[in-house]
Write a protein that holds these residues in place. Structure first.
Motif, PDB file in Angstrom:
ATOM      1  N   LYS A 184       0.736  -1.132   0.001  1.00 43.57           N
ATOM      2  CA  LYS A 184       0.137   0.037   0.074  1.00 43.57           C
ATOM      3  C   LYS A 184       0.931   1.466  -0.041  1.00 43.57           C
ATOM      4  O   LYS A 184       2.134   1.570   0.317  1.00 43.57           O
ATOM      5  CB  LYS A 184      -0.945  -0.133   1.211  1.00 43.57           C
ATOM      6  CG  LYS A 184      -2.335  -1.283   1.254  1.00 43.57           C
ATOM      7  CD  LYS A 184      -3.192  -0.631   2.326  1.00 43.57           C
ATOM      8  CE  LYS A 184      -3.880  -1.469   2.117  1.00 43.57           C
ATOM      9  NZ  LYS A 184      -4.900  -1.158   2.916  1.00 43.57           N
ATOM     10  N   ILE A 185       0.146   2.132  -0.220  1.00 43.18           N
ATOM     11  CA  ILE A 185       0.599   3.872  -0.613  1.00 43.18           C
ATOM     12  C   ILE A 185       0.773   4.532   0.686  1.00 43.18           C
ATOM     13  O   ILE A 185      -0.770   4.786   0.786  1.00 43.18           O
ATOM     14  CB  ILE A 185       0.943   4.318  -1.491  1.00 43.18           C
ATOM     15  CG1 ILE A 185       1.440   3.460  -2.777  1.00 43.18           C
ATOM     16  CG2 ILE A 185       1.787   5.774  -1.539  1.00 43.18           C
ATOM     17  CD1 ILE A 185       3.082   3.199  -2.822  1.00 43.18           C
ATOM     18  N   TYR A 186       2.079   4.643   1.485  1.00 42.30           N
ATOM     19  CA  TYR A 186       1.551   6.061   3.135  1.00 42.30           C
ATOM     20  C   TYR A 186       2.259   6.642   2.604  1.00 42.30           C
ATOM     21  O   TYR A 186       3.346   7.046   2.669  1.00 42.30           O
ATOM     22  CB  TYR A 186       1.248   5.194   3.979  1.00 42.30           C
ATOM     23  CG  TYR A 186       0.174   4.110   4.195  1.00 42.30           C
ATOM     24  CD1 TYR A 186      -0.905   4.707   4.609  1.00 42.30           C
ATOM     25  CD2 TYR A 186       0.065   1.994   4.325  1.00 42.30           C
ATOM     26  CE1 TYR A 186      -1.962   3.450   4.836  1.00 42.30           C
ATOM     27  CE2 TYR A 186      -0.484   2.098   4.787  1.00 42.30           C
ATOM     28  CZ  TYR A 186      -1.809   2.225   4.603  1.00 42.30           C
ATOM     29  OH  TYR A 186      -2.642   1.675   4.735  1.00 42.30           O
ATOM     30  N   ASN A 187       1.763   8.345   2.188  1.00 45.99           N
ATOM     31  CA  ASN A 187       2.779   9.130   2.517  1.00 45.99           C
ATOM     32  C   ASN A 187       3.937   8.843   1.689  1.00 45.99           C
ATOM     33  O   ASN A 187       5.086   8.890   2.193  1.00 45.99           O
ATOM     34  CB  ASN A 187       3.324   9.291   4.092  1.00 45.99           C
ATOM     35  CG  ASN A 187       2.584   9.917   5.198  1.00 45.99           C
ATOM     36  OD1 ASN A 187       1.880  10.581   4.459  1.00 45.99           O
ATOM     37  ND2 ASN A 187       2.580   9.213   6.226  1.00 45.99           N
ATOM     38  N   ASN A 188       3.471   8.766  -0.215  1.00 47.69           N
ATOM     39  CA  ASN A 188       4.498   8.459  -0.520  1.00 47.69           C
ATOM     40  C   ASN A 188       5.405   7.852  -0.402  1.00 47.69           C
ATOM     41  O   ASN A 188       6.204   7.759  -1.174  1.00 47.69           O
ATOM     42  CB  ASN A 188       4.819   9.617  -1.060  1.00 47.69           C
ATOM     43  CG  ASN A 188       3.577  10.664  -1.691  1.00 47.69           C
ATOM     44  OD1 ASN A 188       2.805  10.185  -1.893  1.00 47.69           O
ATOM     45  ND2 ASN A 188       3.576  12.360  -1.055  1.00 47.69           N
ATOM     46  N   ARG A 189       5.430   6.781   0.295  1.00 42.93           N
ATOM     47  CA  ARG A 189       6.054   5.575   0.271  1.00 42.93           C
ATOM     48  C   ARG A 189       5.174   4.698   0.798  1.00 42.93           C
ATOM     49  O   ARG A 189       4.016   3.860   0.732  1.00 42.93           O
ATOM     50  CB  ARG A 189       6.626   6.020   1.915  1.00 42.93           C
ATOM     51  CG  ARG A 189       7.599   6.797   1.923  1.00 42.93           C
ATOM     52  CD  ARG A 189       8.411   6.917   3.047  1.00 42.93           C
ATOM     53  NE  ARG A 189       8.578   8.259   3.576  1.00 42.93           N
ATOM     54  CZ  ARG A 189      10.366   8.494   3.477  1.00 42.93           C
ATOM     55  NH1 ARG A 189      11.286   7.246   2.672  1.00 42.93           N
ATOM     56  NH2 ARG A 189      10.451   9.233   3.153  1.00 42.93           N
ATOM     57  N   LYS A 190       6.522   3.101  -0.610  1.00 44.11           N
ATOM     58  CA  LYS A 190       5.550   1.825  -0.231  1.00 44.11           C
ATOM     59  C   LYS A 190       5.683   1.314   1.521  1.00 44.11           C
ATOM     60  O   LYS A 190       6.967   1.626   1.254  1.00 44.11           O
ATOM     61  CB  LYS A 190       6.043   0.883  -1.721  1.00 44.11           C
ATOM     62  CG  LYS A 190       6.206   1.922  -3.427  1.00 44.11           C
ATOM     63  CD  LYS A 190       6.703   0.470  -3.557  1.00 44.11           C
ATOM     64  CE  LYS A 190       6.205   1.227  -5.258  1.00 44.11           C
ATOM     65  NZ  LYS A 190       6.807   0.450  -6.146  1.00 44.11           N
TER      66      LYS A 190
END
Length: 125
Positions: free
Chosen positions: A30-36
């Motif tokens: 998933k992507i959270y704060n533009n991080r995988k």
């Protein structure tokens, strides 16, 4: 609260690790704060490992000794080239760091997920 350690008592813990079931079907990115980030449903978690945050007096004492020895080692390295003093400090520092590691490990425990059902009654206002 018959479990050891008890659940839901407000104890502050630090997250250490998670054990995911062998054939986790929800394991995905998933992507959270533009991080995988690898994500998994709680249904696929066997347990999480946490560590109690509040240190005992014994842990605090050993941690202070470690900090003092690290400072002493820096001072010794910068002022002299006496190998025996440096070697003795390093040996003592390694012993105390290992002791501290064992103490922290003894404060870790596993929590297994539980399914809870909550019912709420709401009256219109």
């Amino acid at each position: 609260m018959n479990e050891k350690p008890p659940r839901g008592n407000g104890t502050v813990c630090k997250f250490i690790s998670v054990k995911i079931k062998e054939n986790a079907t929800s394991h995905r990115i998933k992507i959270y704060n533009n991080r995988k980030v690898w994500a998994v449903s709680i249904e696929d978690v066997e347990w999480i490992t946490v560590e109690l945050m509040d240190n005992t007096d014994e842990i605090d004492t050993v941690a202070k000794k470690v900090n003092n020895l690290e400072q002493k080692l820096k001072e010794t390295d910068s002022t002299t080239n006496i190998n025996t003093i440096t070697t003795n400090i390093k040996r003592e520092l390694e012993i105390l760091q290992e002791e501290l590691k064992v103490m922290h490990h003894g404060r870790q425990f596993n929590i297994t997920p539980e399914r809870r059902i909550v019912e709420a009654t709401v009256q219109p206002s």
